[in-house]
Design a protein around this motif. Structure first.
Motif, PDB file in Angstrom:
ATOM      1  N   THR A 145     -13.511  -5.697   5.828  1.00  0.00           N
ATOM      2  CA  THR A 145     -12.161  -6.509   6.520  1.00  0.00           C
ATOM      3  C   THR A 145     -10.946  -6.074   5.549  1.00  0.00           C
ATOM      4  O   THR A 145      -9.998  -5.597   6.155  1.00  0.00           O
ATOM      5  CB  THR A 145     -12.239  -7.783   6.768  1.00  0.00           C
ATOM      6  OG1 THR A 145     -13.450  -7.813   7.439  1.00  0.00           O
ATOM      7  CG2 THR A 145     -11.262  -8.230   7.533  1.00  0.00           C
ATOM      8  N   GLU A 146     -11.040  -6.216   4.216  1.00  0.00           N
ATOM      9  CA  GLU A 146     -10.105  -6.063   3.361  1.00  0.00           C
ATOM     10  C   GLU A 146      -9.753  -4.676   3.142  1.00  0.00           C
ATOM     11  O   GLU A 146      -8.641  -4.207   2.892  1.00  0.00           O
ATOM     12  CB  GLU A 146     -10.458  -6.736   2.089  1.00  0.00           C
ATOM     13  CG  GLU A 146     -10.457  -8.141   1.901  1.00  0.00           C
ATOM     14  CD  GLU A 146     -11.014  -8.748   0.566  1.00  0.00           C
ATOM     15  OE1 GLU A 146     -11.249  -8.005  -0.343  1.00  0.00           O
ATOM     16  OE2 GLU A 146     -11.484  -9.981   0.750  1.00  0.00           O
ATOM     17  N   ALA A 147     -10.823  -3.798   3.159  1.00  0.00           N
ATOM     18  CA  ALA A 147     -10.397  -2.249   2.826  1.00  0.00           C
ATOM     19  C   ALA A 147      -9.969  -1.395   4.073  1.00  0.00           C
ATOM     20  O   ALA A 147      -9.266  -0.524   3.929  1.00  0.00           O
ATOM     21  CB  ALA A 147     -11.721  -1.676   2.416  1.00  0.00           C
ATOM     22  N   LYS A 148     -10.273  -1.988   5.325  1.00  0.00           N
ATOM     23  CA  LYS A 148      -9.958  -1.131   6.581  1.00  0.00           C
ATOM     24  C   LYS A 148      -8.365  -0.863   6.668  1.00  0.00           C
ATOM     25  O   LYS A 148      -7.999   0.501   7.032  1.00  0.00           O
ATOM     26  CB  LYS A 148     -10.386  -1.863   7.765  1.00  0.00           C
ATOM     27  CG  LYS A 148     -10.222  -1.252   9.015  1.00  0.00           C
ATOM     28  CD  LYS A 148     -10.749  -1.912  10.204  1.00  0.00           C
ATOM     29  CE  LYS A 148     -12.109  -1.530  10.503  1.00  0.00           C
ATOM     30  NZ  LYS A 148     -12.711  -2.196  11.712  1.00  0.00           N
ATOM     31  N   PRO A 149      -7.357  -1.801   6.178  1.00  0.00           N
ATOM     32  CA  PRO A 149      -6.329  -1.521   6.622  1.00  0.00           C
ATOM     33  C   PRO A 149      -5.768  -0.379   5.584  1.00  0.00           C
ATOM     34  O   PRO A 149      -4.672   0.411   6.132  1.00  0.00           O
ATOM     35  CB  PRO A 149      -5.551  -2.699   5.960  1.00  0.00           C
ATOM     36  CG  PRO A 149      -6.364  -4.126   6.323  1.00  0.00           C
ATOM     37  CD  PRO A 149      -7.699  -3.188   6.256  1.00  0.00           C
ATOM     38  N   GLY A 150      -6.110  -0.199   4.776  1.00  0.00           N
ATOM     39  CA  GLY A 150      -5.887   0.967   3.607  1.00  0.00           C
ATOM     40  C   GLY A 150      -6.157   2.266   4.140  1.00  0.00           C
ATOM     41  O   GLY A 150      -5.595   3.181   4.152  1.00  0.00           O
ATOM     42  N   VAL A 151      -7.443   2.324   4.544  1.00  0.00           N
ATOM     43  CA  VAL A 151      -8.108   3.836   5.299  1.00  0.00           C
ATOM     44  C   VAL A 151      -7.136   3.773   6.647  1.00  0.00           C
ATOM     45  O   VAL A 151      -6.716   5.109   6.902  1.00  0.00           O
ATOM     46  CB  VAL A 151      -9.438   3.347   5.738  1.00  0.00           C
ATOM     47  CG1 VAL A 151      -9.859   4.532   6.374  1.00  0.00           C
ATOM     48  CG2 VAL A 151     -10.268   3.246   4.344  1.00  0.00           C
ATOM     49  N   LYS A 152      -7.012   2.796   7.295  1.00  0.00           N
ATOM     50  CA  LYS A 152      -6.074   3.058   8.595  1.00  0.00           C
ATOM     51  C   LYS A 152      -4.497   3.413   8.312  1.00  0.00           C
ATOM     52  O   LYS A 152      -4.026   4.403   8.711  1.00  0.00           O
ATOM     53  CB  LYS A 152      -6.003   1.888   9.489  1.00  0.00           C
ATOM     54  CG  LYS A 152      -5.326   2.123  10.814  1.00  0.00           C
ATOM     55  CD  LYS A 152      -5.304   1.005  11.559  1.00  0.00           C
ATOM     56  CE  LYS A 152      -4.381   1.014  12.782  1.00  0.00           C
ATOM     57  NZ  LYS A 152      -4.657   0.034  13.646  1.00  0.00           N
ATOM     58  N   SER A 153      -4.051   2.993   7.223  1.00  0.00           N
ATOM     59  CA  SER A 153      -2.613   3.385   6.531  1.00  0.00           C
ATOM     60  C   SER A 153      -2.747   4.803   6.260  1.00  0.00           C
ATOM     61  O   SER A 153      -1.710   5.716   6.611  1.00  0.00           O
ATOM     62  CB  SER A 153      -2.118   2.559   5.645  1.00  0.00           C
ATOM     63  OG  SER A 153      -2.048   1.178   6.084  1.00  0.00           O
ATOM     64  N   LEU A 154      -3.755   5.304   5.384  1.00  0.00           N
ATOM     65  CA  LEU A 154      -3.788   6.788   5.077  1.00  0.00           C
ATOM     66  C   LEU A 154      -3.779   7.515   6.117  1.00  0.00           C
ATOM     67  O   LEU A 154      -3.039   8.442   6.390  1.00  0.00           O
ATOM     68  CB  LEU A 154      -4.939   6.752   3.899  1.00  0.00           C
ATOM     69  CG  LEU A 154      -5.411   8.361   3.708  1.00  0.00           C
ATOM     70  CD1 LEU A 154      -4.196   9.109   3.144  1.00  0.00           C
ATOM     71  CD2 LEU A 154      -6.796   8.317   3.109  1.00  0.00           C
ATOM     72  N   TYR A 155      -5.002   7.420   7.089  1.00  0.00           N
ATOM     73  CA  TYR A 155      -4.930   8.329   7.945  1.00  0.00           C
ATOM     74  C   TYR A 155      -3.700   8.037   9.245  1.00  0.00           C
ATOM     75  O   TYR A 155      -3.373   9.324   9.585  1.00  0.00           O
ATOM     76  CB  TYR A 155      -6.287   7.865   8.900  1.00  0.00           C
ATOM     77  CG  TYR A 155      -7.161   8.951   8.123  1.00  0.00           C
ATOM     78  CD1 TYR A 155      -7.720  10.249   8.336  1.00  0.00           C
ATOM     79  CD2 TYR A 155      -8.028   8.118   7.048  1.00  0.00           C
ATOM     80  CE1 TYR A 155      -8.651  10.776   7.347  1.00  0.00           C
ATOM     81  CE2 TYR A 155      -9.166   8.870   6.206  1.00  0.00           C
ATOM     82  CZ  TYR A 155      -9.323  10.250   6.457  1.00  0.00           C
ATOM     83  OH  TYR A 155     -10.138  11.035   5.511  1.00  0.00           O
ATOM     84  N   SER A 156      -2.997   7.093   9.436  1.00  0.00           N
ATOM     85  CA  SER A 156      -1.991   7.094  10.285  1.00  0.00           C
ATOM     86  C   SER A 156      -0.908   7.739   9.556  1.00  0.00           C
ATOM     87  O   SER A 156      -0.277   8.391  10.304  1.00  0.00           O
ATOM     88  CB  SER A 156      -1.713   5.512  10.323  1.00  0.00           C
ATOM     89  OG  SER A 156      -2.640   4.924  11.099  1.00  0.00           O
ATOM     90  N   TYR A 157      -0.904   7.692   8.354  1.00  0.00           N
ATOM     91  CA  TYR A 157       0.458   8.372   7.773  1.00  0.00           C
ATOM     92  C   TYR A 157      -0.069  10.139   7.711  1.00  0.00           C
ATOM     93  O   TYR A 157       0.836  10.938   8.060  1.00  0.00           O
ATOM     94  CB  TYR A 157       0.691   7.796   6.221  1.00  0.00           C
ATOM     95  CG  TYR A 157       1.596   8.594   5.357  1.00  0.00           C
ATOM     96  CD1 TYR A 157       2.937   8.344   5.553  1.00  0.00           C
ATOM     97  CD2 TYR A 157       1.227   9.842   4.546  1.00  0.00           C
ATOM     98  CE1 TYR A 157       3.928   8.990   4.919  1.00  0.00           C
ATOM     99  CE2 TYR A 157       2.371  10.338   3.771  1.00  0.00           C
ATOM    100  CZ  TYR A 157       3.636   9.993   4.049  1.00  0.00           C
ATOM    101  OH  TYR A 157       4.491  10.753   3.308  1.00  0.00           O
ATOM    102  N   HIS A 158      -1.201  10.361   7.478  1.00  0.00           N
ATOM    103  CA  HIS A 158      -1.577  11.637   7.613  1.00  0.00           C
ATOM    104  C   HIS A 158      -1.352  12.353   8.843  1.00  0.00           C
ATOM    105  O   HIS A 158      -0.827  13.464   8.931  1.00  0.00           O
ATOM    106  CB  HIS A 158      -3.045  11.896   7.148  1.00  0.00           C
ATOM    107  CG  HIS A 158      -3.500  13.054   6.599  1.00  0.00           C
ATOM    108  ND1 HIS A 158      -3.081  13.927   5.714  1.00  0.00           N
ATOM    109  CD2 HIS A 158      -4.546  13.916   7.200  1.00  0.00           C
ATOM    110  CE1 HIS A 158      -3.601  15.263   5.358  1.00  0.00           C
ATOM    111  NE2 HIS A 158      -4.506  15.084   6.448  1.00  0.00           N
TER     112      HIS A 158
END
Length: 146
Positions: A35-48
């Motif tokens: 739950t804590e790590a998911k926003p970072g993954v989503k942010s990276l891929y959304s930005y990418h």
């Protein structure tokens, strides 16, 4: 005046009040680490996906805030190729979806990333793995592979 009691209507209004009053909530099936790590993954891929996916030193520098120090150093030291590290392909997908997550330790979680290609001629998905680590209190991407 005689009122006819309709038990269905009573139950219809009573159950939501009963569950709300008892504090019943839907349990989360994810671990706290996922739950804590998911926003970072989503942010990276959304930005990418919202920017130029072509590998370059300049683009890598823009992604630095999403990456572990180790991964950033490894990618900075490697030679530029046509293959995009973040999608593991030179044929850039159109969209992504974060799949399941597995907690490896208190400071490491692994996500399944689903990459999607959809157009008039093609409908394809591929899965890659994204490893995240907690670094200085923040969850960042540490490794990506098939």
């Amino acid at each position: 005046m005689i009122f006819k009691v309709n038990y269905f209507h009573i139950l219809l209004f009573a159950f939501p009040l009963l569950f709300t009053a008892c504090g019943v909530s839907v349990p989360s099936l994810e671990t706290p680490e996922c739950t804590e790590a998911k926003p970072g993954v989503k942010s990276l891929y959304s930005y990418h996906f919202d920017n130029d996916m072509k590998p370059s030193a300049e683009n890598l520098k823009r992604h630095e805030r999403f990456l572990s120090k180790q991964l950033f150093a490894e990618l900075s030291a490697s030679n530029e190729t046509a293959v995009d590290y973040f999608t593991q392909t030179d044929n850039y997908p159109k969209a992504f979806r974060i799949g399941g997550c597995k907690t490896v330790s208190a400071d490491k979680a692994e996500f399944e990333m689903v990459l999607l290609w959809r157009d008039a001629d093609r409908s394809e998905e591929r899965k890659i793995n994204v490893e995240t680590v907690r670094e200085n209190g923040n969850w960042v991407v540490n490794k990506i592979g098939k």
